[in-house]
Design an enzyme around this catalytic site. Structure first.
Site, mmCIF file in Angstrom:
data_model
loop_
_atom_site.group_PDB
_atom_site.id
_atom_site.type_symbol
_atom_site.label_atom_id
_atom_site.label_comp_id
_atom_site.label_asym_id
_atom_site.label_seq_id
_atom_site.Cartn_x
_atom_site.Cartn_y
_atom_site.Cartn_z
ATOM 1 N N LYS A 22 0.838 -1.211 0.000
ATOM 2 C CA LYS A 22 0.000 0.000 0.000
ATOM 3 C C LYS A 22 0.868 1.255 0.000
ATOM 4 O O LYS A 22 0.669 2.161 -0.800
ATOM 5 C CB LYS A 22 -0.906 0.013 1.249
ATOM 6 C CG LYS A 22 -1.539 1.374 1.530
ATOM 7 C CD LYS A 22 -2.424 1.374 2.751
ATOM 8 C CE LYS A 22 -1.749 1.713 4.057
ATOM 9 N NZ LYS A 22 -1.437 3.149 4.264
ATOM 10 N N ASN A 23 1.824 1.306 0.911
ATOM 11 C CA ASN A 23 2.580 2.551 1.070
ATOM 12 C C ASN A 23 3.599 2.773 -0.049
ATOM 13 O O ASN A 23 4.166 3.854 -0.162
ATOM 14 C CB ASN A 23 3.248 2.599 2.450
ATOM 15 C CG ASN A 23 2.205 2.806 3.539
ATOM 16 O OD1 ASN A 23 1.053 3.152 3.241
ATOM 17 N ND2 ASN A 23 2.577 2.588 4.792
ATOM 18 N N CYS A 117 -5.283 13.424 12.781
ATOM 19 C CA CYS A 117 -5.109 11.991 12.624
ATOM 20 C C CYS A 117 -5.066 11.348 14.002
ATOM 21 O O CYS A 117 -4.439 11.888 14.916
ATOM 22 C CB CYS A 117 -3.808 11.726 11.887
ATOM 23 S SG CYS A 117 -3.470 9.995 11.685
ATOM 24 N N ARG A 122 0.456 14.934 12.708
ATOM 25 C CA ARG A 122 1.216 14.536 11.514
ATOM 26 C C ARG A 122 1.411 15.759 10.625
ATOM 27 O O ARG A 122 0.751 15.917 9.599
ATOM 28 C CB ARG A 122 0.503 13.397 10.782
ATOM 29 C CG ARG A 122 0.465 12.146 11.633
ATOM 30 C CD ARG A 122 -0.253 11.024 10.977
ATOM 31 N NE ARG A 122 0.517 10.422 9.900
ATOM 32 C CZ ARG A 122 0.033 9.460 9.103
ATOM 33 N NH1 ARG A 122 -1.181 9.019 9.266
ATOM 34 N NH2 ARG A 122 0.783 8.946 8.150
ATOM 35 N N ASP A 309 4.340 0.735 12.114
ATOM 36 C CA ASP A 309 3.114 0.120 11.583
ATOM 37 C C ASP A 309 2.931 -1.330 12.023
ATOM 38 O O ASP A 309 1.924 -1.960 11.672
ATOM 39 C CB ASP A 309 3.094 0.219 10.047
ATOM 40 C CG ASP A 309 2.898 1.656 9.583
ATOM 41 O OD1 ASP A 309 2.430 2.485 10.389
ATOM 42 O OD2 ASP A 309 3.225 1.957 8.417
ATOM 43 N N ARG A 401 -8.787 -0.141 4.706
ATOM 44 C CA ARG A 401 -7.941 0.854 4.054
ATOM 45 C C ARG A 401 -6.624 0.235 3.595
ATOM 46 O O ARG A 401 -6.042 0.675 2.614
ATOM 47 C CB ARG A 401 -7.645 2.016 5.003
ATOM 48 C CG ARG A 401 -8.849 2.879 5.297
ATOM 49 C CD ARG A 401 -8.434 4.103 6.076
ATOM 50 N NE ARG A 401 -7.190 4.612 5.529
ATOM 51 C CZ ARG A 401 -6.286 5.299 6.204
ATOM 52 N NH1 ARG A 401 -6.480 5.587 7.459
ATOM 53 N NH2 ARG A 401 -5.179 5.719 5.635
HETATM 54 N N1 EPU Z 1 6.881 14.564 10.429
HETATM 55 C C1 EPU Z 1 7.116 15.895 10.690
HETATM 56 N N2 EPU Z 1 6.981 16.777 9.650
HETATM 57 C C2 EPU Z 1 6.648 16.380 8.378
HETATM 58 C C3 EPU Z 1 6.412 15.022 8.143
HETATM 59 C C4 EPU Z 1 6.543 14.133 9.188
HETATM 60 O O1 EPU Z 1 7.432 16.278 11.806
HETATM 61 O O2 EPU Z 1 6.544 17.243 7.505
HETATM 62 C C5 EPU Z 1 6.995 13.596 11.535
HETATM 63 C C6 EPU Z 1 5.691 12.857 11.773
HETATM 64 O O3 EPU Z 1 4.844 13.588 12.635
HETATM 65 C C7 EPU Z 1 6.154 11.550 12.367
HETATM 66 C C8 EPU Z 1 7.481 11.309 11.673
HETATM 67 O O4 EPU Z 1 7.895 12.575 11.148
HETATM 68 O O5 EPU Z 1 6.383 11.698 13.741
HETATM 69 C C9 EPU Z 1 7.453 10.297 10.561
HETATM 70 O O6 EPU Z 1 6.415 10.616 9.657
HETATM 71 P P1 EPU Z 1 6.506 10.251 8.122
HETATM 72 O O7 EPU Z 1 6.432 11.490 7.328
HETATM 73 O O8 EPU Z 1 7.656 9.329 7.890
HETATM 74 O O9 EPU Z 1 5.155 9.429 7.923
HETATM 75 P P2 EPU Z 1 4.169 9.510 6.702
HETATM 76 O O10 EPU Z 1 4.917 9.623 5.438
HETATM 77 O O11 EPU Z 1 3.087 10.466 6.987
HETATM 78 C C10 EPU Z 1 4.237 6.932 6.267
HETATM 79 C C11 EPU Z 1 3.236 5.834 6.185
HETATM 80 C C12 EPU Z 1 2.701 5.542 7.569
HETATM 81 C C13 EPU Z 1 3.862 5.153 8.480
HETATM 82 C C14 EPU Z 1 4.916 6.271 8.473
HETATM 83 C C15 EPU Z 1 6.152 5.910 9.260
HETATM 84 C C16 EPU Z 1 2.290 6.105 3.999
HETATM 85 C C17 EPU Z 1 1.123 6.451 3.160
HETATM 86 N N3 EPU Z 1 2.145 6.225 5.311
HETATM 87 O O12 EPU Z 1 3.530 8.053 6.775
HETATM 88 O O13 EPU Z 1 1.842 4.426 7.436
HETATM 89 O O14 EPU Z 1 3.401 4.938 9.787
HETATM 90 O O15 EPU Z 1 5.312 6.553 7.123
HETATM 91 O O16 EPU Z 1 6.749 4.786 8.763
HETATM 92 O O17 EPU Z 1 3.321 5.698 3.490
HETATM 93 C C18 EPU Z 1 -0.064 3.124 7.787
HETATM 94 O O18 EPU Z 1 0.202 2.538 6.735
HETATM 95 O O19 EPU Z 1 -0.933 2.730 8.596
HETATM 96 C C19 EPU Z 1 0.674 4.335 8.128
HETATM 97 C C20 EPU Z 1 0.260 5.190 9.057
#
Ligand code: EPU
Length: 423
Positions: A22-23, A117, A122, A309, A401
């Protein structure tokens, strides 16, 4: 709203296939907008989140078709809009990926700001910082991000945040950088396999991305990209890890086929530490948890550390392990909504600041419990499979999802689980 009825106590046994990730597929679908010619994606999982991304692309004028099982064709030729509306973006945070792709394609994007969220704050500050450093002007008003860049220009961009690297920011900035003039170097980049898969897809489109999977990614901008025929998405490491954990919590004996063991090293290490026997043969991971399963300490980290995750699913194992486990989520320090639901099944968990201290109990006993997010709901299903008697998991739309056919896959392994319509 559907719910699951689970009659726990069955040891899971047999083989289960791994779906596409998915991701990985979500940013790849967004990246397909960077070309004017069509792409086809194979091994695409059929999930609610994929439906949502398809709806967003469709709303922008892109023609998307599911040609046959697992294959999606995307024709961005008719793309007419550079706007992703709130009604669609609010359903899924990953919609934010179209921002980078639209900026790369048109130098212009209007995307609704993703809302709150349940797993904690996030922010998207790192995404926006990256775009601004590539030369985009960013304005936020009326709940929307307006990004515009007559020309994107490559440069060095540091994407480290308070929790380390960001998967989403790395992927999003990468999608804009492939079309920027000159060289972009992303430092403190996320190393997750999903970022590597995106980079591989972009390279097949004609981009010049190197060293994805390392903390410094280099991108030589190109002026044009083309569609990709038959791109195969990587296997979903979180789905595979969920089934490995399902074997552990039910003392089962399960082979997860078509996975990528290299992406699951931290998970294999933790299950082995708990006494589970694991053997690998090519993409097959054999999990033998028929013996004792001991306690295990888990701290979630960015890749290659233990994935957030799979935190809830591992906590389900800890609730029944023989001893005391500690579970700490360093990525989402508030991702513990499942704790109170496990307690309803009889688990003994106390929170100490942002750590969960789990004292294994002899038995869980079935009860109605409520899913709060995707991965928490997977954990609740696992706990229900191990609990005595009947467990009802409410709000399973969360699980839909991100898990393809989860109840069919579990039932084929011997689980007693049934989906019913709920009022
Ligand atoms: N963060 C910031 N600023 C940003 C972006 C992120 O501070 O601009 C922080 C977040 O708050 C968090 C950390 O950095 O504490 C990591 O967030 P990241 O950006 O890596 O997460 P994401 O890209 O929003 C993806 C996955 C998530 C998974 C996370 C961590 C997708 C669509 N989602 O989210 O997956 O938990 O990486 O590995 O790829 C899930 O599949 O259930 C899911 C939540």
């Amino acid at each position: 709203m559907d719910k699951f009825l689970i009659w726990g106590g069955e040891q899971l046994k047999g083989e289960t296939p791994t779906s596409g990730s998915k991701n990985a597929v979500l940013p790849i679908l967004a990246a397909s907008l960077l070309a004017e010619t069509p792409s086809t994606i194979v091994n695409c999982p059929w999930l609610k989140d994929v439906d949502t991304m398809v709806e967003i692309l469709d709303a922008m004028g892109v023609r998307v078709q599911r040609t046959f099982e697992g294959t999606l064709s995307i024709d961005p030729g008719p793309l007419a809009s550079h706007e992703a509306p709130y009604d669609l973006v609010r359903k899924m945070r990953a919609s934010i990926y179209v921002l980078g792709a639209l900026l790369g394609r048109f130098g212009k994007a209007t995307v609704s700001i993703p809302g709150g969220c349940v797993i904690g704050p996030r922010p998207i500050d790192l995404h926006l910082k990256g775009f601004a450093e590539l030369g985009a002007t960013i304005e936020q008003r009326c709940g929307y991000i307006f990004a515009e860049a007559p020309e994107l220009v490559g440069r060095e961009i540091f994407l480290g945040g308070p929790q380390g690297s960001s998967v989403g920011a790395t992927a999003n900035v990468l999608m804009a950088a492939v079309k920027a003039r000159g060289t972009t170097r992303i430092t403190s980049a996320a190393c997750e396999p999903e970022v590597v898969d995106l980079a591989n897809f972009l390279n097949r489109m004609g981009a010049k991305v190197s060293d994805a999977g390392s903390p410094t990614i280099t991108v030589e901008g190109v002026s044009e990209l083309h569609g990709v025929e038959g791109y195969e998405v990587i296997p979903d490491r979180i789905e595979a890890g969920t089934f490995m954990t399902a074997a552990a919590v039910t003392h089962g004996d399960v082979t997860v086929t078509g996975a990528e063991p290299a992406h699951l090293q931290s998970v294999i290490a933790k299950l082995s530490e708990a006494g589970v026997k694991i053997e690998m043969h090519n993409g097959d991971i054999h999990v033998d948890a028929t013996g004792d399963v001991g306690p295990v300490d888990v701290v979630t980290q960015t890749y290659p550390g233990f994935p957030t995750d799979l935190q809830a699913q591992f906590m389900a194992v800890a609730t029944l392990a023989d001893g005391l486990s500690r579970v700490v989520d360093k990525i989402y320090p508030n991702r513990y909504m499942h704790v109170m639901e496990y307690a309803r099944l009889g688990a003994n968990i106390t929170m100490d600041a942002n750590s969960a201290i789990v004292r294994g109990v002899e038995h869980l006993s079935g009860a109605p419990i409520m899913a709060s997010d995707l991965r928490a709901s997977a954990g609740l299903v696992l706990a229900g499979l191990a609990a005595e008697g009947e467990t009802t998991v409410l709000r399973v739309y969360h699980i839909d999802r991100g898990y393809e056919d989860i109840e069919e896959k579990l039932a084929r392994l011997g689980a007693k689980i049934k989906r019913v319509k709920s009022n």
